[in-house]
Design a protein around this motif. Structure first.
Motif, PDB file in Angstrom:
ATOM      1  N   SER A  22       8.720  75.688  56.337  1.00 43.63           N
ATOM      2  CA  SER A  22      10.179  75.791  56.300  1.00 43.63           C
ATOM      3  C   SER A  22      10.749  75.978  57.702  1.00 43.63           C
ATOM      4  O   SER A  22      11.829  75.474  58.014  1.00 43.63           O
ATOM      5  N   GLY A  23      10.019  76.685  58.562  1.00 42.90           N
ATOM      6  CA  GLY A  23      10.461  76.841  59.946  1.00 42.90           C
ATOM      7  C   GLY A  23      10.424  75.535  60.706  1.00 42.90           C
ATOM      8  O   GLY A  23      11.275  75.269  61.564  1.00 42.90           O
ATOM      9  N   VAL A  26      13.509  73.569  60.097  1.00 40.22           N
ATOM     10  CA  VAL A  26      14.608  74.100  60.910  1.00 40.22           C
ATOM     11  C   VAL A  26      14.458  73.628  62.351  1.00 40.22           C
ATOM     12  O   VAL A  26      15.425  73.218  62.994  1.00 40.22           O
ATOM     13  N   LEU A  41      26.139  77.071  59.072  1.00 41.55           N
ATOM     14  CA  LEU A  41      26.104  78.352  58.363  1.00 41.55           C
ATOM     15  C   LEU A  41      27.059  78.343  57.176  1.00 41.55           C
ATOM     16  O   LEU A  41      26.706  78.794  56.083  1.00 41.55           O
ATOM     17  N   SER A  44      25.581  76.307  54.386  1.00 35.60           N
ATOM     18  CA  SER A  44      24.311  76.749  53.804  1.00 35.60           C
ATOM     19  C   SER A  44      24.345  78.170  53.237  1.00 35.60           C
ATOM     20  O   SER A  44      23.381  78.586  52.602  1.00 35.60           O
ATOM     21  N   ILE A  48      21.644  80.139  50.720  1.00 38.33           N
ATOM     22  CA  ILE A  48      20.948  81.332  51.221  1.00 38.33           C
ATOM     23  C   ILE A  48      21.187  82.510  50.275  1.00 38.33           C
ATOM     24  O   ILE A  48      20.263  83.273  49.980  1.00 38.33           O
ATOM     25  N   TYR A 128      22.735  81.736  63.444  1.00 36.78           N
ATOM     26  CA  TYR A 128      22.167  80.623  62.688  1.00 36.78           C
ATOM     27  C   TYR A 128      20.636  80.669  62.724  1.00 36.78           C
ATOM     28  O   TYR A 128      19.967  80.598  61.692  1.00 36.78           O
ATOM     29  N   TRP A 129      20.067  80.806  63.926  1.00 33.85           N
ATOM     30  CA  TRP A 129      18.612  80.850  64.054  1.00 33.85           C
ATOM     31  C   TRP A 129      18.030  82.095  63.404  1.00 33.85           C
ATOM     32  O   TRP A 129      16.967  82.053  62.779  1.00 33.85           O
ATOM     33  N   VAL A 131      19.226  83.703  60.818  1.00 26.94           N
ATOM     34  CA  VAL A 131      19.286  83.497  59.369  1.00 26.94           C
ATOM     35  C   VAL A 131      18.158  82.578  58.917  1.00 26.94           C
ATOM     36  O   VAL A 131      17.460  82.856  57.934  1.00 26.94           O
ATOM     37  N   LEU A 132      17.947  81.487  59.624  1.00 28.53           N
ATOM     38  CA  LEU A 132      16.915  80.535  59.224  1.00 28.53           C
ATOM     39  C   LEU A 132      15.508  81.111  59.369  1.00 28.53           C
ATOM     40  O   LEU A 132      14.651  80.903  58.503  1.00 28.53           O
ATOM     41  N   THR A 135      15.043  83.790  56.522  1.00 30.64           N
ATOM     42  CA  THR A 135      14.837  83.209  55.196  1.00 30.64           C
ATOM     43  C   THR A 135      13.477  82.525  55.099  1.00 30.64           C
ATOM     44  O   THR A 135      12.857  82.529  54.026  1.00 30.64           O
ATOM     45  N   SER A 136      12.990  81.956  56.192  1.00 33.66           N
ATOM     46  CA  SER A 136      11.642  81.369  56.188  1.00 33.66           C
ATOM     47  C   SER A 136      10.587  82.451  55.974  1.00 33.66           C
ATOM     48  O   SER A 136       9.650  82.271  55.184  1.00 33.66           O
TER      49      SER A 136
END
Length: 182
Positions: A22-23, A26, A41, A44, A48, A128-129, A131-132, A135-136
């Motif tokens: 998942s990373g 991204v 953001l 998405s 999320i 943004y980074w 959050v991603l 979540t990963s």
């Protein structure tokens, strides 16, 4: 900690692979500007939120199912080694951490940060980074918990359902050793 990793290495590998997968998705998006990050953001956040809700619900359900698993384990005719209960305890610990983290992230992601004009646009790239990445990691950890639970349930099926000799069943020799250790 090293025994935890050694005992659950396959589950941990599965979680790491899922996190990296998942990373990677991204990472393939490339570098985004603050304005693009804000737009991404905004689009998405609903997904999320759904991810966090799903992880919170799944974690709570897993904790409940662990109680059922303990009931089945203690009700079996065979005496089960402490190692089994240690595995269940490790799942419960990691699942509780996952539950709390999912709840905290859900709360953070529901702050309407994209609606305000007071946050500098450059910050959205960092948000943004973050959050991603979070979540990963959350998704990867959920996979670790599920794989650990799968291994434990499979062991119980072999012990209770199939009635097969299993490494987690105490025999007379190991029962004496186990009682001495307590």
């Amino acid at each position: 900690m090293t025994s935890f990793v050694r005992e659950n290495k396959h589950a941990i590998y599965g979680g790491i692979i899922a996190t990296l997968f998942s990373g990677l998705g991204v990472f393939l998006l490339g570098n985004v500007s603050g304005y693009e990050a804000k737009q991404l953001l905004t689009s998405s956040l609903r997904g999320i939120d759904m991810l966090c809700n799903t992880i919170i619900l799944a974690s709570a359900t897993i904790l409940t199912l662990l109680l059922t698993l303990l009931s089945i384990s203690s009700g079996t005719k065979s005496k089960i080694k402490q190692e089994h209960y240690s595995m269940v305890k490790n799942i419960a610990k990691l699942d509780t951490i996952l539950f709390i983290t999912g709840l905290i992230l859900f709360q953070l992601f529901n702050i309407p940060i994209t609606e305000t004009d007071t946050v500098p646009t450059g910050w959205f790239e960092t948000i943004y980074w973050a959050v991603l990445i979070s979540t990963s990691i959350l998704s990867g950890t959920m996979i670790v918990v599920i794989l650990m639970l799968y291994n434990t349930v499979t062991n119980i099926i072999h012990i209770v359902g199939i009635g097969k000799d299993h490494q987690l069943i105490l025999d007379d020799k190991s029962r004496d050793t186990d009682e001495e250790n307590e």
